[in-house]
Design a protein around this motif. Sequence first.
Motif, PDB file in Angstrom:
ATOM      1  N   LEU B  94       0.822  -1.215   0.000  1.00 17.27           N
ATOM      2  CA  LEU B  94       0.000   0.000   0.000  1.00 17.27           C
ATOM      3  C   LEU B  94       0.855   1.264   0.000  1.00 17.27           C
ATOM      4  CD1 LEU B  94      -2.821   1.327   0.236  1.00 17.27           C
ATOM      5  CD2 LEU B  94      -2.554   1.203   2.714  1.00 17.27           C
ATOM      6  N   PHE B  95       1.770   1.353   0.962  1.00 16.30           N
ATOM      7  CA  PHE B  95       2.463   2.640   1.137  1.00 16.30           C
ATOM      8  C   PHE B  95       3.651   2.812   0.196  1.00 16.30           C
ATOM      9  CE2 PHE B  95       0.166   2.181   5.168  1.00 16.30           C
ATOM     10  CZ  PHE B  95      -0.510   3.392   5.154  1.00 16.30           C
ATOM     11  N   LYS B  96       4.386   1.746  -0.068  1.00 13.38           N
ATOM     12  CA  LYS B  96       5.562   1.891  -0.934  1.00 13.38           C
ATOM     13  C   LYS B  96       5.166   1.941  -2.408  1.00 13.38           C
ATOM     14  CE  LYS B  96      10.049  -0.201  -2.046  1.00 13.38           C
ATOM     15  NZ  LYS B  96      11.060  -1.213  -1.644  1.00 13.38           N
ATOM     16  N   ILE B 239      11.220  -0.846   4.109  1.00 18.06           N
ATOM     17  CA  ILE B 239      10.078  -0.254   4.805  1.00 18.06           C
ATOM     18  C   ILE B 239       9.743  -1.042   6.075  1.00 18.06           C
ATOM     19  CG2 ILE B 239       8.060  -1.454   3.797  1.00 18.06           C
ATOM     20  CD1 ILE B 239       6.924   1.357   3.161  1.00 18.06           C
ATOM     21  N   TYR B 240      10.526  -2.114   6.348  1.00  8.30           N
ATOM     22  CA  TYR B 240      10.208  -2.986   7.489  1.00  8.30           C
ATOM     23  C   TYR B 240      10.189  -2.245   8.832  1.00  8.30           C
ATOM     24  CZ  TYR B 240      10.198  -6.872  10.741  1.00  8.30           C
ATOM     25  OH  TYR B 240       9.872  -7.711  11.769  1.00  8.30           O
ATOM     26  N   PRO B 241      11.213  -1.437   9.148  1.00  2.50           N
ATOM     27  CA  PRO B 241      11.193  -0.761  10.468  1.00  2.50           C
ATOM     28  C   PRO B 241       9.952   0.108  10.667  1.00  2.50           C
ATOM     29  CG  PRO B 241      13.361  -0.581   9.447  1.00  2.50           C
ATOM     30  CD  PRO B 241      12.442  -1.128   8.398  1.00  2.50           C
ATOM     31  N   GLU B 242       9.580   0.836   9.616  1.00  2.00           N
ATOM     32  CA  GLU B 242       8.379   1.688   9.693  1.00  2.00           C
ATOM     33  C   GLU B 242       7.133   0.829   9.850  1.00  2.00           C
ATOM     34  OE1 GLU B 242       7.944   4.328   6.252  1.00  2.00           O
ATOM     35  OE2 GLU B 242       5.775   4.032   6.393  1.00  2.00           O
ATOM     36  N   PHE B 243       7.093  -0.264   9.083  1.00  2.00           N
ATOM     37  CA  PHE B 243       5.946  -1.180   9.164  1.00  2.00           C
ATOM     38  C   PHE B 243       5.777  -1.742  10.571  1.00  2.00           C
ATOM     39  CE2 PHE B 243       5.828  -5.911   9.349  1.00  2.00           C
ATOM     40  CZ  PHE B 243       4.450  -6.072   9.420  1.00  2.00           C
ATOM     41  N   GLN B 249       2.138  -0.225  17.158  1.00  6.46           N
ATOM     42  CA  GLN B 249       1.379   0.876  17.780  1.00  6.46           C
ATOM     43  C   GLN B 249      -0.122   0.697  17.555  1.00  6.46           C
ATOM     44  OE1 GLN B 249       3.215   4.307  15.984  1.00  6.46           O
ATOM     45  NE2 GLN B 249       4.729   4.539  17.634  1.00  6.46           N
ATOM     46  N   HIS B 250      -0.486   0.368  16.314  1.00  9.18           N
ATOM     47  CA  HIS B 250      -1.908   0.178  16.007  1.00  9.18           C
ATOM     48  C   HIS B 250      -2.485  -1.016  16.775  1.00  9.18           C
ATOM     49  CE1 HIS B 250      -2.127   3.324  13.158  1.00  9.18           C
ATOM     50  NE2 HIS B 250      -1.629   2.698  12.111  1.00  9.18           N
ATOM     51  N   LEU B 251      -1.667  -2.045  16.971  1.00  7.33           N
ATOM     52  CA  LEU B 251      -2.141  -3.213  17.724  1.00  7.33           C
ATOM     53  C   LEU B 251      -2.309  -2.857  19.207  1.00  7.33           C
ATOM     54  CD1 LEU B 251       0.028  -6.055  16.116  1.00  7.33           C
ATOM     55  CD2 LEU B 251      -2.456  -5.805  15.925  1.00  7.33           C
ATOM     56  N   GLN B 252      -1.353  -2.103  19.742  1.00  9.27           N
ATOM     57  CA  GLN B 252      -1.417  -1.756  21.166  1.00  9.27           C
ATOM     58  C   GLN B 252      -2.608  -0.847  21.472  1.00  9.27           C
ATOM     59  OE1 GLN B 252       2.672  -0.368  21.371  1.00  9.27           O
ATOM     60  NE2 GLN B 252       3.205  -1.999  22.816  1.00  9.27           N
ATOM     61  N   THR B 253      -2.920   0.026  20.532  1.00  9.45           N
ATOM     62  CA  THR B 253      -4.057   0.929  20.755  1.00  9.45           C
ATOM     63  C   THR B 253      -5.376   0.296  20.329  1.00  9.45           C
ATOM     64  OG1 THR B 253      -3.682   1.907  18.568  1.00  9.45           O
ATOM     65  CG2 THR B 253      -2.648   3.009  20.456  1.00  9.45           C
TER      66      THR B 253
END
Lengths: 292, 292
Positions: B94-96, B239-243, B249-253
């Motif tokens: 999606l992003f790359k 892009i792995y580190p950003e992913f 973060q999205h999982l924790q929230t």
Amino acid sequence: MKTNLFTHKIHPATTCAIIPGQVIGAVGVGRVVDSKHPGFKTGDLVSGWLSWAEYTIVRDCQLLQKLDAKMGFPLSYYAGGVLGHAGLTAYGGLFKFCKPKKGEKVFVSAASGSVGNLVGQYAKLFGCYVVGCAGTKEKVDLLKEKIGFDAAFNYKEETNLNAALQRYFPEGIDIYFDNVGGEMLEAAVQNMNLFGRIAVCGVISEYTDTQKRAKPDMVQVIYKRIKIEGFLAMDLNDIYPEFILTTMQHLQTGKLKVIEDMSYGVESIPTAFVDIYRGNNIGKKVVKIAED
Amino acid sequence: MKTNLFTHKIHPATTCAIIPGQVIGAVGVGRVVDSKHPGFKTGDLVSGWLSWAEYTIVRDCQLLQKLDAKMGFPLSYYAGGVLGHAGLTAYGGLFKFCKPKKGEKVFVSAASGSVGNLVGQYAKLFGCYVVGCAGTKEKVDLLKEKIGFDAAFNYKEETNLNAALQRYFPEGIDIYFDNVGGEMLEAAVQNMNLFGRIAVCGVISEYTDTQKRAKPDMVQVIYKRIKIEGFLAMDLNDIYPEFILTTMQHLQTGKLKVIEDMSYGVESIPTAFVDIYRGNNIGKKVVKIAED
């Protein structure tokens, strides 16, 4: 404004019903015979959107630009030719969208056409291996002998396009500049290397028959990470200065050959137009209406 | 090494003849029971290329990596799931490759699959309008009610995919994340906006029947300057580190929902594998072989 020198440049994809009395537009070069626009005066040479006619009234001058002919190149070069639309399409399509590296293998279809022959020449001058296909022996000979392609073949003589491309590209294709679509696009995808790039410039084999649409193997597209991208010359303005500088240098040093297929007079325009669809033209089709 | 938790992750495109006695590989998570490699010791959790088995001898440890489970996420998330191959494929694709802008319109096929549901969620969290298609009412309901897609439809209930996409995207599609190929790809091309991007991730409709290959309209590809690009997760390391940061973060929230379709025991693996081709899975298919 008098349309002295003129080339039709309705893109073949445009469905064009010719209605008697209707003005048909095209990219051309002309000389201003009278002007009410402050930006243009009598005697100026201009290029831009004119019409299939000896004289044109141009109301929207945004589609016109003054032509600086001091470099001494033939005016036809600016009429959608090597210093106009065809050149920019070839140069931008190759360098902006395909980003070649020296030594890469480049395949061009409709390679004797106005754009195709320039793509191959730019790629050769850059240091790529270039093979083109065309539809007659005359065109193939021209590509090999005059234009300097590494190889060329007549696709009409090939019963298996996939096998033909394997033969001409035993190490695979890195860049395919597609002017035709159809089965050739399918065969190119089969023969692309990893991270291959396909610039889609034209689909001449599909315009009049949607049954001939290509069915590229998308499994190959995924596994070889192939990029297929459509583009138009109007999106290449950012690369225009580089294109015009490089191209003028190549023309001055004689490295870039200009192939024009010229006919004469307004009365030759309809035939010239039909010839493109029939593949009868070699190089840029230009209709000359008057001597400058 | 004991394969405690395991998911098959042979890509569906891989033609796979299952020969009795032959080891079949897959992406999985396991715990080391014995090691002669200095980088791994007994008790370590690892993820990587294992086999369809309760115990695996791994000779090439380059395909293994130690798994840091201190974040407390279920181990299945790493077994090719949201924190592994599927997540990276969705995020990177999606992003790359598609470079979305907020407010753009995103279409995802096979949207309840392991990758598709994450693509839609990432796109929604980023600020896009997202529509997915799937093959059952249960999947469509899940997409709309649990996963938060703006809309979803059952492609099997549509007689005209082109019309369906026109209905769901009256302003056109900016990004199509393609997991299926075939007629859906053709319909998406018809409905793409200018400068639309198509990330080709899977071709599930074509793997077993080349007659179903898509014939995308290349005239549209040119005039709308559409980019169609195949990709694999292995090319997304940059892009792995950003992913991984964004996803954790999205999982924790709690913003990112994890949909897993779990079966149990080695004996369930063949059925699980076949289910993917039949579209019976919802979300990531995971086979759990042992409790951790």
